[in-house]
Motif scaffolding. Structure first.
Motif, short mmCIF file in Angstrom:
data_model
loop_
_atom_site.label_atom_id
_atom_site.label_comp_id
_atom_site.label_asym_id
_atom_site.label_seq_id
_atom_site.Cartn_x
_atom_site.Cartn_y
_atom_site.Cartn_z
N CYS A 152 -6.02 1.74 5.63
CA CYS A 152 -6.15 3.19 5.58
C CYS A 152 -7.35 3.64 4.73
O CYS A 152 -7.66 4.80 4.67
CB CYS A 152 -4.88 3.81 5.03
N HIS A 161 -7.45 -0.11 0.06
CA HIS A 161 -6.98 -0.73 1.31
C HIS A 161 -8.15 -0.72 2.30
O HIS A 161 -8.14 0.00 3.30
CB HIS A 161 -5.77 0.04 1.85
N TYR A 194 0.51 3.96 1.15
CA TYR A 194 0.40 4.74 2.38
C TYR A 194 0.85 3.96 3.61
O TYR A 194 1.34 4.52 4.57
CB TYR A 194 -1.05 5.21 2.57
N CYS A 195 0.65 2.61 3.58
CA CYS A 195 0.88 1.81 4.79
C CYS A 195 2.05 0.84 4.66
O CYS A 195 2.52 0.31 5.67
CB CYS A 195 -0.36 0.99 5.15
N CYS A 234 0.86 -1.18 0.00
CA CYS A 234 0.00 0.00 0.00
C CYS A 234 0.90 1.23 0.00
O CYS A 234 1.81 1.32 0.82
CB CYS A 234 -0.91 0.00 1.22
ZN LIG Z 1 -3.06 1.55 3.36
#
Ligand SMILES: [Zn+2]
Lengths: 1003, 91
Positions: free
Chosen positions: B63, B59, B8-9, B6
């Motif tokens: 998130c 996701h 972001y994660c 991901c």
């Molecule tokens: Zn994420």
């Protein structure tokens, strides 16, 4: 019966611990360490079942998971009985009860055996060809087929065993505890990797652990002794976990693997109590080392399926490991050296080895010489052409092979034997590698498919015989070399290893061995479990099947519970020979998980009963329970359905609740409605884009009903949205649609309109909603919130007020889903139960009546309000629902707008929502019932169906909503609802049945 | 079961994600000016490639951000993941 076939060998079997068990009702015993199969053989029981199609007597054929015949039913308890268990894999435990499958009435006298006599008319595809036509005959066949050919019995009660799931993460996973797996695990542990070694047996060492021969030496010790010391040495590594009785079920992408650990299956029933039976391991490994070994191939010759015909390597394991003689006068039939190891083991254990029939012309390898030294007779260049003995092999006939191997020459030689060991070479177990996405290559000198190391899909390596190494020195040296490279290990404790072994010096392979009889008069079985023969495969080819996948399905070769572990290679070989194709070009059938069958219990683990899904309860749930509500599942929510009083039926309760709500006051727990908090400077613009109507001009403090479409123009969800402040709204959605609406809105915000300043938060659980409706609702609210000015001027319909109840902040909306004067109290959920009780107390003098979803549905149907998902099904536009008024003409765009004037959506003969009244006002229609105009004109045209139907106590008649083709134009038209007993006459009406002028909203 | 990175994660198990179909299909800015056929092209037509494909993923159990992925559908190799609005790092 006694264990007279047991020899006195105590390495692996503890002959001091007797274990009694029952097979087909007969009391027997074995010893600790036995499998059911080894214990049966020790009791001289070979015949264990009947074959699937011809019901031929079948015996134990192997000692592992590839067993096609010895498939038994375990236990008779209706909750725990288990079908299709391989007797070769089940460890003997005290009190074990096993039964033969696929025979009726008994394994010794089987009615279906008649199929064997009928076999000339039961060729490949017989079931397809015969039972396809005529369809009406199927009922007759079905009874016979199901009764005589079932594979075991399902349990009839719920499984009360416990199962478990567990995740594991490791640096290296080693699959298989044979010699190459043990070496690999030790290397990985030496490297310092967190390593898991799994093996499906209760001991490590594979077949090398009982390979006690002078011809196989590692560092000057017999291979079994060397390996035993290595296994012992594994215990010193803290970073190595060994999981025995654990079989790998599936190898998915990205090194994600599933393995089943059997925890109590080897224990007696009383020792299992309260323990977890099986655990499914979900393993994510950085590196995977497959050391799954290989399985021996049978040979394909006439009548090769009689009880007592066993894989040669299995005979060796039964004698060397279990101490069980599979016969007293054993012959071997082979095309390779491994049968000689068996012959030597048997001979050393005092079992007479009658003869070795070897299709090769000669072999001068050490192991062959050793056998010759023991005086074992070898018949080179011969094949078996016939076997005799119905329930147990008695004798066989051998003849010399022609020089090209395609025919036989000379005279028949007859041998008496009570057991024949067969060996057709070895098949590497590449199942797991291919499951993970790996591609195979064909190695023609051994006729095997092995992993193509250039086409390996993840961080993995195959070692040992599953990679095509069959000689002990190759297995050991290549495993060490390849694993060291794979895990980047420079030096290891194996660097000076010295392996000495007998090497195979000649090879010969004939997929289908010739007989003195023409092929159509022989029975050379390929797939023992599914009863398909080499003839069937040839027939399929003659009938035009070419792809291996098609031949497999047509002949059912490889489609049994053993997944063709023994039969697939021969089927391929015969296809290749017959069609003149190269086997490598033919390719294999697809290997699918699981490698061996899994119990349903293992697959579902703890996700049963109340753990099957989440249960969502409102903050007022306990009050509903205390007040005897019947509940309805709405998605994951438990919602009160109706509140029966004094033994009322559902109908009586709903009629009472519905009347009370309109005559005085009703109260509904509406907390399950989805609530989305919308904030940001573009909140109004956002609502403009997602709803069909206009939102910019909605005043602060006002509420508006909105309809949400899919991009295809079909109604998706609906609900009331309230403007709390300039840039702050709260949207309600349907109960079932809440999560999907939120993610759809998030999707648009993140991907299509990232420029909008809007933030979405779900507050469904944070706020509870209590809806009070009816002419006395105002009086009740007045009692609870005396300060609030409830005049229509100050607090009109479709508006909201911030307020306090007993000092707790709340939002009061004047909105109505019943058509009555109504209020919705939205309050933080932890106060909801108290507020609900306060409402009940305040409403007591007005006979406030709690109602559930059924009354809610009835009341809204009286008003013609739709329920998305009940009256709509994703194929209706707003116009189809006669809701054109909600589509803004002024807005340039909103989700789904363009679709509203596609050629298909503007058709006038689309199905449209209408009201229905039955000619007999007492007659209530069934929801889902079809609507027709002319019942006599065939084919009868279905015009639509009933979507909602109730008996209205407020109108004293039956009402219904329906979707009907061209419904909008059909007002007043008579239609028919044809039911099983009668035709019901109905008239199409307006969708609003009650209070068409909406006078009651302000009553 | 993929391991998905991901944007972001970081790397997470596939169970946390859901796939939202083909990527880089932009909603027309002026739908009302499109013919039925042009609108149908946007609405209904999707590629179904055996090979490298651009996909939208969410996701869902993380998130909750949408992002794009380049995945080879023939062997499930994920070549890249990148944020919405970013250009694909691979052609
Ligand atoms: Zn994420």
């Amino acid at each position: 019966m006694s264990n007279e076939l047991r020899i006195n060998k105590n390495n692996f079997i503890d002959q001091t611990v007797r274990i009694s068990f029952k097979f087909n009702g007969k009391k027997l015993f074995g010893f600790k360490g036995d499998t059911l199969a080894s214990a049966l053989l020790a009791n001289d029981i070979h015949l264990v079942g009947r074959s699937f199609k011809y019901h031929r007597p079948r015996g134990i054929m192997t000692c592992g998971s590839e067993e096609p015949n010895a498939i038994v039913q375990i236990g008779s308890d209706p909750a725990s009985t288990e079908p299709n268990v391989r007797a070769t894999e089940i460890e003997l435990y005290e009190g074990l009860e096993a039964f033969s499958q696929n025979c009726w009435p008994s394994v010794n006298f089987d009615v279906g055996g008649i199929n064997n006599l009928l076999s000339p008319i039961l060729p490949a595809g017989f079931y397809y060809k015969t039972f396809m036509w005529p369809a009406s005959f199927w009922e007759k066949y079905e009874f016979f087929i199901r009764y005589s050919a079932g594979l075991g019995k399902s349990p009839t009660k719920a499984d009360d065993d416990l199962y478990d799931h567990q995740y594991a993460h490791c640096d290296a996973l080693v699959i298989g505890g044979g010699i190459s797996g043990v070496i690999s695990a030790k290397l990985a542990a030496e490297k310092g990797l967190d390593t898991i070694l799994i093996d499906d047996k209760n001991f490590l060492g594979g077949s090398t652990i009982y390979q006690d021969e002078e011809s196989f030496k590692i560092n000057n010790a017999n291979s079994n002794q060397w390996l035993a010391r290595e296994i012992e040495s594994l215990k010193s590594y803290k970073n190595l976990v060994i999981k025995s009785r654990t079989s790998l079920a599936a190898f998915h992408g990205y090194n994600y693997l599933l393995a089943r650990e059997a925890l109590t299956d080897h224990l007696s029933v009383h020792e299992r109590k309260n323990k977890i039976r099986q655990r499914l391991w979900k393993i994510r490994a950085q590196k995977v080392i497959i050391a799954s070994g290989s399985i021996e191939r049978p040979l394909i010759f006439n009548n090769n399926d009689r009880p007592g015909i066993i894989l040669s390597s299995s005979i060796k394991k039964y004698i060397d490991y279990f101490g069980v003689k599979t016969g007293n006068n054993i012959s071997l039939f082979t095309n390779n050296d491994s049968a000689y190891e068996t012959a030597i083991s048997l001979s050393k254990s005092g079992v007479n080895v009658n003869v070795i029939i070897d299709i090769r012309e000669n072999s001068d390898s050490n192991i062959v010489k050793e056998a010759q030294k023991l005086g074992i007779k070898i018949l080179w260049g011969h094949t078996i052409v016939e076997t005799n003995g119905y329930k147990r092999i008695k004798s066989f006939e051998a003849m010399k092979l022609s020089s090209d191997g395609g025919n036989i020459v000379g005279n028949k030689i007859k041998f008496n034997s009570d057991c024949i060991g067969i060996s057709g070479g070895w098949t590497p177990m590449v199942h797991l590698y291919t499951q993970s996405g790996g591609k195979l290559q064909f190695k023609s000198n051994d006729n095997i498919f092995i992993p193509d190391e250039t086409k390996t899909p993840s961080e993995q390596i195959s070692v040992g015989s599953c990679n095509g190494d069959f000689e002990l020195d190759d297995v050991v040296n290549n495993t060490i070399y390849n694993v060291k490279k794979f895990i980047s290990l420079d030096k290891s404790s194996y660097d000076k290893i010295n392996v000495n072994c007998s090497k195979e010096s000649s090879k010969k392979n004939i997929w289908l061995l010739p007989s003195d009889k023409p092929l159509h008069k022989t029975k050379p079985f390929l797939d023992f479990q599914n009863d398909s023969t080499a003839k069937d495969v040839k027939l399929a080819l003659r009938e035009g099947f070419k792809s291996i996948e098609h031949v497999k399905r047509y002949t059912t070769t490889g489609m049994g519970t053993d997944q063709g572990k023994l039969s697939n290679m021969h089927a391929l070989g015969i296809i290749a020979d017959t069609t003149g194709t190269n086997m490598g070009e033919l390719g294999t059938t697809t290997f699918r998980p699981p490698y061996t069958p899994l119990t349903f219990g293992t697959i579902v683990g703890r996700n049963v009963g109340k753990f099957f899904d989440h249960t969502r309860k409102t903050a007022i749930h306990n009050w509903h329970v205390d007040n005897k509500a019947e509940f309805e599942n709405v998605g994951q929510w438990k919602r009160p359905w109706y509140f029966p009083k004094n033994g009322e039926t559902m109908h009586e309760a709903v009629q009472r609740e519905s009347k009370a709500a309109r005559e005085s006051a009703g109260i509904l727990d509406a907390s399950t409605l989805g609530k989305i908090d919308i904030q940001g400077s573009d909140a109004s613009e956002f609502l403009n884009r997602v709803y069909t109507n206009a939102w910019s001009k909605l005043a602060i403090g006002k509420c508006r009903y909105g309809l949400m479409l899919n991009e295809d123009g079909m109604v998706y969800d609906d609900g009331v949205t309230t403007r709390l402040a300039e840039n702050h709204y709260i949207m309600t959605t349907t109960t079932g649609g809440a999560a999907n609406v939120l993610s759809k809105l998030e999707d648009y915000l993140q991907t299509e309109w990232p420029e909008l300043d809007v933030y979405l938060t779900t507050v469904t659980d944070q706020y509870s909603t209590i809806s009070i409706c009816g002419p006395n609702s105002k009086n009740i609210i007045k009692k609870i919130i005396p300060d609030l000015n409830l005049s229509d001027e100050n607090f009109p319909h479709m508006s909201f007020k911030d307020s306090k109840i007993d000092g707790v902040d709340c939002r009061i909306m004047r909105i109505s889903f019943t058509g009555e004067h109504s209020y919705e109290i939205n309050i933080q959920s932890n106060y909801a139960n108290d507020v609900w009780k306060a409402c009940m107390d305040a409403g007591k003098e007005f006979n406030i009546t709690p109602y559930g979803t059924e009354t809610m549905h009835l009341l809204r149907a009286e008003k013609g309000f739709i329920i998305t998902g009940q009256d709509t099904d994703g194929t209706l536009t707003p116009s189809d629902l006669q809701m054109d008024w909600i589509i803004s003409k002024k807005k340039y765009d909103f989700i789904g707008k363009r679709s509203l004037y596609r050629s298909d959506t503007i058709r006038e003969d689309r199905k449209q929502l209408v009201g229905l009244l039955t000619d007999d006002p007492k007659e209530v229609l069934e929801e889902g019932a079809q609507l027709v105009e002319d019942i006599n004109k065939e084919p009868v045209e279905m015009l639509g169906h009933v979507t909602s139907s109730y008996y209205s106590p407020n109108l004293n008649k039956s009402i219904a909503l329906a979707i009907v083709k061209s419904g909008k134009k059909m007002k007043g038209k008579k239609l028919i609802v044809p039911m099983e007993e009668k035709n019901i006459n109905v008239t199409i009406t307006d969708t609003v049945f009650y209070d068409k002028e909406n006078k009651r909203l302000n009553a | 079961m993929f391991i998905i990175n991901c944007p972001y994660c970081g790397k997470r198990d596939q169970v946390e994600f859901s796939c939202g179909g083909e990527a880089h299909i932009e909603r027309p800015k002026q739908p009302t000016e499109l013919s039925d056929d042009q609108w149908a092209e946007y609405l209904f037509m999707r590629k179904n490639i055996k090979g490298v494909q651009f996909e939208r993923w969410n996701h869902t159990h993380g998130c909750r951000k949408w992002f794009n992925m380049v995945r080879d559908t023939s062997n499930d190799k994920i070549h890249a993941t990148y944020k919405m609005g970013e250009k694909p790092p691979i052609k």
